[in-house]
Structure formats: C-alpha cells, structure tokens
Design an enzyme around this catalytic site. Structure first.
Site, PDB file in Angstrom:
ATOM      1  CE  LYS A 171      41.551  62.698  51.171  1.00 42.08           C
ATOM      2  NZ  LYS A 171      41.332  62.484  52.610  1.00 42.08           N
ATOM      3  CB  THR A 196      53.667  71.922  44.789  1.00 41.28           C
ATOM      4  OG1 THR A 196      52.947  70.856  44.853  1.00 41.28           O
ATOM      5  CG2 THR A 196      53.552  72.806  45.988  1.00 41.28           C
ATOM      6  CB  THR A 197      54.278  77.485  43.263  1.00 41.37           C
ATOM      7  OG1 THR A 197      53.179  77.525  44.092  1.00 41.37           O
ATOM      8  CG2 THR A 197      53.864  77.607  41.808  1.00 41.37           C
ATOM      9  CG  HIS A 234      46.860  83.769  41.310  1.00 42.99           C
ATOM     10  ND1 HIS A 234      47.943  84.492  40.719  1.00 42.99           N
ATOM     11  CD2 HIS A 234      46.854  82.532  40.736  1.00 42.99           C
ATOM     12  CE1 HIS A 234      48.792  83.637  40.083  1.00 42.99           C
ATOM     13  NE2 HIS A 234      48.129  82.532  39.948  1.00 42.99           N
ATOM     14  CG  ASP A 248      46.925  59.728  52.529  1.00 44.30           C
ATOM     15  OD1 ASP A 248      46.355  59.356  53.737  1.00 44.30           O
ATOM     16  OD2 ASP A 248      46.383  60.099  51.675  1.00 44.30           O
ATOM     17  CE  LYS A 263      49.740  81.724  43.759  1.00 43.11           C
ATOM     18  NZ  LYS A 263      50.141  80.274  43.642  1.00 43.11           N
TER      19      LYS A 263
HETATM   20  N1  LIG Z   1      51.936  74.555  37.987  1.00 39.68           N
HETATM   21  C1  LIG Z   1      50.797  74.841  37.829  1.00 39.68           C
HETATM   22  O1  LIG Z   1      50.361  74.707  36.525  1.00 39.68           O
HETATM   23  C2  LIG Z   1      49.891  75.068  38.941  1.00 39.68           C
HETATM   24  C3  LIG Z   1      50.423  75.101  40.244  1.00 39.68           C
HETATM   25  N2  LIG Z   1      49.661  75.603  41.211  1.00 39.68           N
HETATM   26  C4  LIG Z   1      50.258  75.425  42.630  1.00 39.68           C
HETATM   27  O2  LIG Z   1      49.603  73.956  43.053  1.00 39.68           O
HETATM   28  C5  LIG Z   1      49.613  73.907  44.402  1.00 39.68           C
HETATM   29  C6  LIG Z   1      48.497  73.436  44.989  1.00 39.68           C
HETATM   30  O3  LIG Z   1      47.301  74.563  44.421  1.00 39.68           O
HETATM   31  P1  LIG Z   1      45.994  74.149  45.042  1.00 39.68           P
HETATM   32  O4  LIG Z   1      45.650  72.850  44.374  1.00 39.68           O
HETATM   33  O5  LIG Z   1      45.189  75.356  44.633  1.00 39.68           O
HETATM   34  O6  LIG Z   1      46.012  73.990  46.591  1.00 39.68           O
HETATM   35  P2  LIG Z   1      44.895  73.321  47.534  1.00 39.68           P
HETATM   36  O7  LIG Z   1      45.157  73.963  48.796  1.00 39.68           O
HETATM   37  O8  LIG Z   1      43.646  73.251  47.106  1.00 39.68           O
HETATM   38  O9  LIG Z   1      45.488  71.710  47.449  1.00 39.68           O
HETATM   39  C7  LIG Z   1      46.728  71.105  48.012  1.00 39.68           C
HETATM   40  C8  LIG Z   1      46.530  69.750  48.620  1.00 39.68           C
HETATM   41  O10 LIG Z   1      47.721  69.263  49.254  1.00 39.68           O
HETATM   42  C9  LIG Z   1      47.179  68.520  50.297  1.00 39.68           C
HETATM   43  N3  LIG Z   1      48.396  68.708  51.349  1.00 39.68           N
HETATM   44  C10 LIG Z   1      48.859  69.277  52.305  1.00 39.68           C
HETATM   45  N4  LIG Z   1      50.055  68.944  52.937  1.00 39.68           N
HETATM   46  C11 LIG Z   1      50.231  67.713  52.223  1.00 39.68           C
HETATM   47  C12 LIG Z   1      51.113  66.593  52.421  1.00 39.68           C
HETATM   48  N5  LIG Z   1      52.200  66.813  53.184  1.00 39.68           N
HETATM   49  N6  LIG Z   1      51.279  65.588  51.526  1.00 39.68           N
HETATM   50  C13 LIG Z   1      50.450  65.330  50.542  1.00 39.68           C
HETATM   51  N7  LIG Z   1      49.213  66.354  50.321  1.00 39.68           N
HETATM   52  C14 LIG Z   1      49.312  67.181  51.369  1.00 39.68           C
HETATM   53  C15 LIG Z   1      46.125  69.322  50.965  1.00 39.68           C
HETATM   54  O11 LIG Z   1      45.531  68.396  51.972  1.00 39.68           O
HETATM   55  C16 LIG Z   1      45.479  69.736  49.670  1.00 39.68           C
HETATM   56  O12 LIG Z   1      44.601  68.562  49.415  1.00 39.68           O
HETATM   57  C17 LIG Z   1      50.169  75.644  44.803  1.00 39.68           C
HETATM   58  O13 LIG Z   1      51.615  75.558  45.168  1.00 39.68           O
HETATM   59  C18 LIG Z   1      49.980  76.341  43.596  1.00 39.68           C
HETATM   60  O14 LIG Z   1      50.457  77.208  43.527  1.00 39.68           O
HETATM   61  C19 LIG Z   1      48.286  75.667  41.176  1.00 39.68           C
HETATM   62  C20 LIG Z   1      47.788  75.635  39.995  1.00 39.68           C
HETATM   63  C21 LIG Z   1      48.361  75.613  38.518  1.00 39.68           C
HETATM   64  O1  LIG Z   2      47.632  78.741  43.212  1.00 39.50           O
HETATM   65  C1  LIG Z   2      47.218  78.780  41.875  1.00 39.50           C
HETATM   66  O2  LIG Z   2      46.055  78.817  41.367  1.00 39.50           O
HETATM   67  C2  LIG Z   2      48.354  78.707  40.836  1.00 39.50           C
HETATM   68  N1  LIG Z   2      49.544  78.781  41.128  1.00 39.50           N
HETATM   69  C3  LIG Z   2      50.463  78.770  40.281  1.00 39.50           C
HETATM   70  C4  LIG Z   2      51.716  79.927  40.424  1.00 39.50           C
HETATM   71  O3  LIG Z   2      51.899  79.945  41.696  1.00 39.50           O
HETATM   72  O4  LIG Z   2      52.297  80.470  39.424  1.00 39.50           O
HETATM   73  C5  LIG Z   2      50.258  78.678  38.668  1.00 39.50           C
HETATM   74  C6  LIG Z   2      48.796  79.394  38.320  1.00 39.50           C
HETATM   75  O5  LIG Z   2      49.177  80.773  38.612  1.00 39.50           O
HETATM   76  C7  LIG Z   2      47.900  78.976  39.283  1.00 39.50           C
END
Ligand SMILES: NC(=O)C1=CN([C@@H]2O[C@H](COP(=O)(O)OP(=O)(O)OC[C@H]3O[C@@H](n4cnc5c(N)ncnc54)[C@H](O)[C@@H]3O)[C@@H](O)[C@H]2O)C=CC1
Ligand SMILES: O=C(O)C1=N[C@H](C(=O)O)C[C@H](O)C1
Length: 251
Positions: free
Chosen positions: A10, A77-78, A136, A37, A140
C-alpha cells in the site's frame, strides 16, 4: 511465470511494484501484504520472489520472517547496517534453505543512481575533497538516504585503497551544518516539497570540481531495476545475500 508477492504493497513504492508486476508478461502477482498482515501467508507454494518496500524500523524483522518461510526476497527498504546484514546472513545459514536461499538488498534501483555511485567510486582517488548531497521529498522518514550512505562508503573505501588521508577541513565550530560524516565523507540531506529522489556528489581539487548528479523524477524510475532483480532471483542470482544492483550489471 514468476509468482511475486509484495510486502508494503500500500506504500508509495509498494504500489508502484504492484503495478510493475501486473504489467510484466513474465510475472503474476501473488499476495499483497502491508502493516498488520501475516507474513506466514507467503510460502514457496504461492510465491517465487517477495519484494519488500516497508520502513527501516521493520524491514529486518520482515526479511527474517520471510527467510524462515523459505522464500527469496528482493529488499528495497533502507536503514541497513553491518549488524543487521550479519543477522540476515546468519538467518540464511540457519534457515530452511541454507544452500539455495537468496536475499537481495539495494539502496537504489534506479540505473542513474547506480551509475552515479559507480562513477563516484572510480573518481574518488583523484580528488582531495568529496562530499555527498541527497535531496528528497519531505515524507521520507530516514536521513541520510540509504543511497547517500552507500555512496559515501564507496568513496571512503576508494580513498582508503588509494592511501588518501583526511580531506582538508579547517572547521572548528560546527553547529551541525557540516552534515553527517560517513567513512570520512560529509553527507548532507535536503527535504523539500516538490522533490522526489536526487543525489549530487561533489569532488574537488584546487581550481576544479567534478559534479556527478542522479535524479529520479518519479518512482517509475526504480521499477526496471526492481523487475531486473526479481528476474535474477528467480533465475541465476547467487545463493545468499547480495547487496547492490551493480552486482547484476556488467559494469
Ligand atoms: N531501493 C530503492 O530504490 C528505493 C528505496 N526506497 C525505500 O523504501 C522504503 C519505503 O519507501 P516508501 O514506499 O516511500 O514508504 P511508504 O511509507 O510510502 O511505504 C511503506 C509501506 O510499508 C508499510 N508497512 C509499515 N510497516 C509494515 C510492516 N511491519 N509490514 C508490512 N508493511 C509495513 C506501510 O503501511 C506503507 O504502506 C523506504 O525505506 C525508502 O527509503 C524508496 C524508494 C526507492
Ligand atoms: O525514500 C525514498 O524516496 C528513497 N529512498 C532510497 C534511499 O534512502 O536511498 C532510494 C531513493 O533515494 C528514494
């Protein structure tokens, strides 16, 4: 067909992954789970690869639970550190599939960011100074970004391997404006409405500067890398823990 389940479905990223999997002709969406879940619903019978995009505070627990389920995991996830990574390696070794389990973690799935990291590591030994600025969206939750930490670590390692000493810095009074120091590299984080995900690496010598910049203007930029990693885990990725999309590219 590769059966893909999404944890964090989600979320901003998880919802993009759901759409990307649904649009891939070699994949079918299995389970979509989010906070609260039951991860034990995911099994090798219904899932070939899990993609996990949640929040830093829960990702390790999720990955350990999924390893115990015997399913391979792509993690976006980071918030990872050496101690958490050691727990993942131990869980694989003590899990149901110690010889075949695959876990893949990447701080950034966008090719622009992966190449920026690569170029910065190549350039680092030629410059007296290097600093990292990550920028960002203001929703974030973690700073600095996992990407910026990974970049700083790569620069620090390259400088150490080249025998470079500390960077020049006469700062005597710092109220926090010099950023966080990671492996000798100053890292700065900007949070600004209107931004998505951006990184700028500044490398300096007397009379010159090299700037390496990567921009992800929307979250679709991460999806080719997520699908690439998912396909690799479903086919010929090595068993165990692999870190960084560069490991799956012919750089
Ligand atoms: N590796 C990459 O290329 C990228 C990494 N990220 C990272 O991904 C992560 C998520 O970023 P966003 O999607 O923007 O965050 P977000 O906050 O929009 O999504 C996180 C989701 O995880 C859910 N969640 C929370 N606790 C949970 C649990 N115990 N079990 C299952 N689901 C749970 C939340 O309800 C939410 O739907 C961050 O750590 C971000 O830094 C974000 C963009 C790119
Ligand atoms: O939270 C984000 O949006 C992103 N997180 C990742 C990070 O912490 O490096 C990857 C990207 O920068 C987007």
């Amino acid at each position: 067909m590769i059966k893909v389940s999404v944890v964090g479905a989600k979320g901003r990223m998880g919802s993009h992954v759901v759409d990307a999997v649904n649009g891939a002709n070699d994949m079918e969406l299995a389970l979509t789970l989010d906070a609260g879940d039951d991860l034990t619903l995911i099994t090798p019978d219904n899932t070939d690869v899990v993609v996990e995009f949640t929040v830093p505070s829960v990702s390790l627990g999720n990955v350990l639970a999924l390893i115990a389920q015997g399913v391979d995991v792509v993690v976006g996830t980071t918030g990872w550190n050496d101690e958490k990574l050691a727990q993942v390696r131990q869980a694989i070794a003590e899990g149901p599939k110690p010889e075949t389990q695959k876990v893949f973690i990447a701080p950034n799935f966008a090719i622009s960011a992966v190449l920026a990291d690569y170029f910065a590591a190549k350039a680092a030994k030629y410059f007296e100074s290097a600093e990292v600025i990550e920028l960002h969206h203001p929703t974030k939750v973690d700073a600095p970004s996992g990407t910026a930490i990974h970049t700083a670590q790569a620069i620090g390692a390259a400088r150490k391997a080249a025998g470079l000493g500390d960077m020049p810095d006469a700062t005597e009074t710092d109220g926090g404006s010099r950023g966080q120091v990671i492996d000798g590299v100053h890292v700065h984080a900007v949070r600004l409405r209107g931004l998505n995900a951006h990184e700028e690496i500044l490398l300096g010598n007397a009379g010159e500067q090299l700037t390496i910049r990567a921009d992800s203007f929307d979250r679709g930029s991460f999806m080719p890398g997520v699908l690439l990693a998912t396909r690799k885990l479903a086919t010929d990725a090595p068993a165990g823990l692999t870190i960084g999309l560069d490991q799956f590219l012919d750089l």
